[in-house]
Design a protein around this motif. Structure first.
Motif, PDB file in Angstrom:
ATOM      1  N   MET A   1       0.836  -1.201   0.000  1.00  0.00           N
ATOM      2  CA  MET A   1       0.000   0.000   0.000  1.00  0.00           C
ATOM      3  C   MET A   1       0.874   1.256   0.000  1.00  0.00           C
TER       4      MET A   1
ATOM      5  N   THR B   1      -1.828  -7.104   6.401  1.00  0.00           N
ATOM      6  CA  THR B   1      -1.073  -6.270   5.472  1.00  0.00           C
ATOM      7  C   THR B   1       0.406  -6.635   5.534  1.00  0.00           C
ATOM      8  N   ALA B   2       1.103  -6.371   4.452  1.00  0.00           N
ATOM      9  CA  ALA B   2       2.544  -6.568   4.425  1.00  0.00           C
ATOM     10  C   ALA B   2       3.150  -5.533   3.498  1.00  0.00           C
ATOM     11  N   LEU B   3       4.443  -5.313   3.692  1.00  0.00           N
ATOM     12  CA  LEU B   3       5.098  -4.252   2.923  1.00  0.00           C
ATOM     13  C   LEU B   3       5.222  -4.580   1.450  1.00  0.00           C
TER      14      LEU B   3
ATOM     15  N   LYS C   1       7.209 -10.368   1.642  1.00  0.00           N
ATOM     16  CA  LYS C   1       6.814 -10.412   3.053  1.00  0.00           C
ATOM     17  C   LYS C   1       5.385 -10.905   3.191  1.00  0.00           C
TER      18      LYS C   1
END
Lengths: 137, 287
Positions: free
Chosen positions: A82, A102-104, A108
């Protein structure tokens, strides 16, 4: 009409949104994705939104919906990549996307999915730290 | 009679300037450290030239007239420079008031024999100079406000550095009060840095925040939520006992946020999450 491709990779489904989503496209994606989860019996859904620069409250809700629907069908959803501006917008809109992981980045996110699915099936990766939980509680 | 006055003033320009300079130099509040005598003379001469040059019989009492705009411009310029140089309001005020004294003194000298005329003319000069002082003050304050605004901007800029404490761990010490504008800057900086470094943990240290009220807490929660949306974990550290007390008394729910008392414990926690271990160097050899 435009369609966003849903790729299958083992027990996971990959969706990479490369265009700015408009409402109809988002709704189609939601329907397609749930169909695919059902058909393939996927355990995890990875949505890459790194190319999305504009969101509105509707989009935020669609993402939340997809996560909830997949959850019912026993698949975890991870949103990756995001943009900062998108994150700030969603927060300002009062949409902290509860229930969405969420993840980067893709890598990940994949690791997170593997950990989560490993945890729930109880077959692999028992060493996972119980503190490591990226769920937005 | 007023026609005479402005001609008189034009004639006596030199005298007035000399008197004015004498007054200014004799003043105890003269700031030789901020302005040199030559510079002061230059400013004074410029002002007096324009002032006397623009005087005419009919604009004496009409300050809205366009003929005053060059005077106002010069006066404004002087006032703003003085505000930036750090003159006090009194010193700036004296600059104009001493001119009034000088003019009145010359006037008194010239119209000695006619008290009635002297009084009317003095009144006019008074009114004119008072107006000029007001203009000076308005510009002076405006100049000061500009300085304050600029400093505020600078403080916001410099006080939100994002520090990379470890590979994958960012720390952001917040010093000073957290308001909406600042939260925005902090949030943007932090999220940008998370993307650039690919860090998965961000530590928000609030030891430098003097007080936490419900608004500040709201801002903190927002920042934490945004970080989580990006896919990173956010830890709030540096919570002082007083702040813990206020937060609970205000009924703010921080239970969804990982909070630590010190930056050190936040870092230790981050190491644990990242499955890193810190060991004493000698310990490697011991079994």
């Amino acid at each position: 009409m435009d369609k966003i491709p849903i790729l299958r990779l083992g027990a996971y489904l990959l969706v990479s949104i490369q265009v700015d989503l408009y409402d109809r496209l988002a709704l189609t994606l939601e329907a397609d994705l749930v169909q695919m989860v059902n058909k393939t019996g996927a355990k995890g859904v990875l949505i890459d939104i790194s190319a999305v620069s504009i969101v509105d409250s509707f989009m935020g809700r669609i993402i939340g919906n997809i996560a909830s629907m997949s959850k019912i069908l026993d698949a975890e959803t991870v949103v990756v990549g995001m943009q900062p501006a998108v994150a700030i917008t969603l927060i300002e809109l009062g949409l902290p996307l509860k229930g969405v992981h969420t993840a980067l980045d893709m890598e990940k996110g994949m690791n997170l999915l593997k950990t989560m699915i490993g945890d729930s099936s109880g077959e692999e990766d028992q060493e996972t730290d119980p503190d490591y939980d990226d769920t937005i509680a | 009679m007023s026609i005479k006055t402005h001609i008189l003033l034009q004639k006596k320009k030199k005298n007035i300037l000399e008197l004015w300079m004498k007054n200014q130099l004799a003043d105890e509040g003269l700031r030789e450290d901020l302005i040199s005598n030559d510079e002061l003379r230059g400013q004074s001469e410029e002002l007096i030239n324009v002032l006397v040059g623009n005087l005419s019989g009919d604009n004496f009492t009409d300050f809205d007239s366009d003929e005053w705009s060059p005077v106002i411009e010069i006066l404004g310029g002087i006032a703003i420079t003085r505000a930036r140089q750090g003159f006090s309001p009194r010193e700036t005020g004296n600059f104009v008031f001493s001119l009034k004294e000088a003019i009145l003194e010359v006037l008194q000298e010239e119209i000695k024999g006619d008290p009635q005329t002297l009084f009317t003319e003095s009144l006019k000069i008074n009114r004119l100079m008072d107006n000029l002082s007001i203009i000076t003050f308005e510009t002076f304050i405006k100049g000061r406000e500009e300085v304050i605004l600029r400093q505020t901007d600078e403080i916001t800029e410099i006080s939100t550095p994002v520090i990379r404490v470890w590979d994958g761990i960012l720390a952001l010490p917040i010093i000073g009060t957290l308001d909406s504008a600042r939260t925005q800057v902090v949030m943007e900086n932090l999220l940008q840095e998370i993307v650039e470094t690919g860090s998965s943990i961000a530590i928000l240290d609030i030891s430098g925040v003097p007080a936490v009220d419900s608004l500040v807490a709201q801002h903190l929660i927002k920042t934490v939520s945004a970080t989580r949306l990006m896919g990173a974990e956010c830890i709030i550290s540096g919570i002082r006992p007083e702040i813990a007390q206020t937060v609970v008394h205000l009924g703010i729910d921080l239970s969804n946020i990982i909070t630590k008392a010190t930056l050190a414990s936040a870092l230790a926690y981050s190491f644990k999450i990242m499955k890193l271990e810190v060991k004493r160097a000698g310990a490697v050899n011991k079994f």
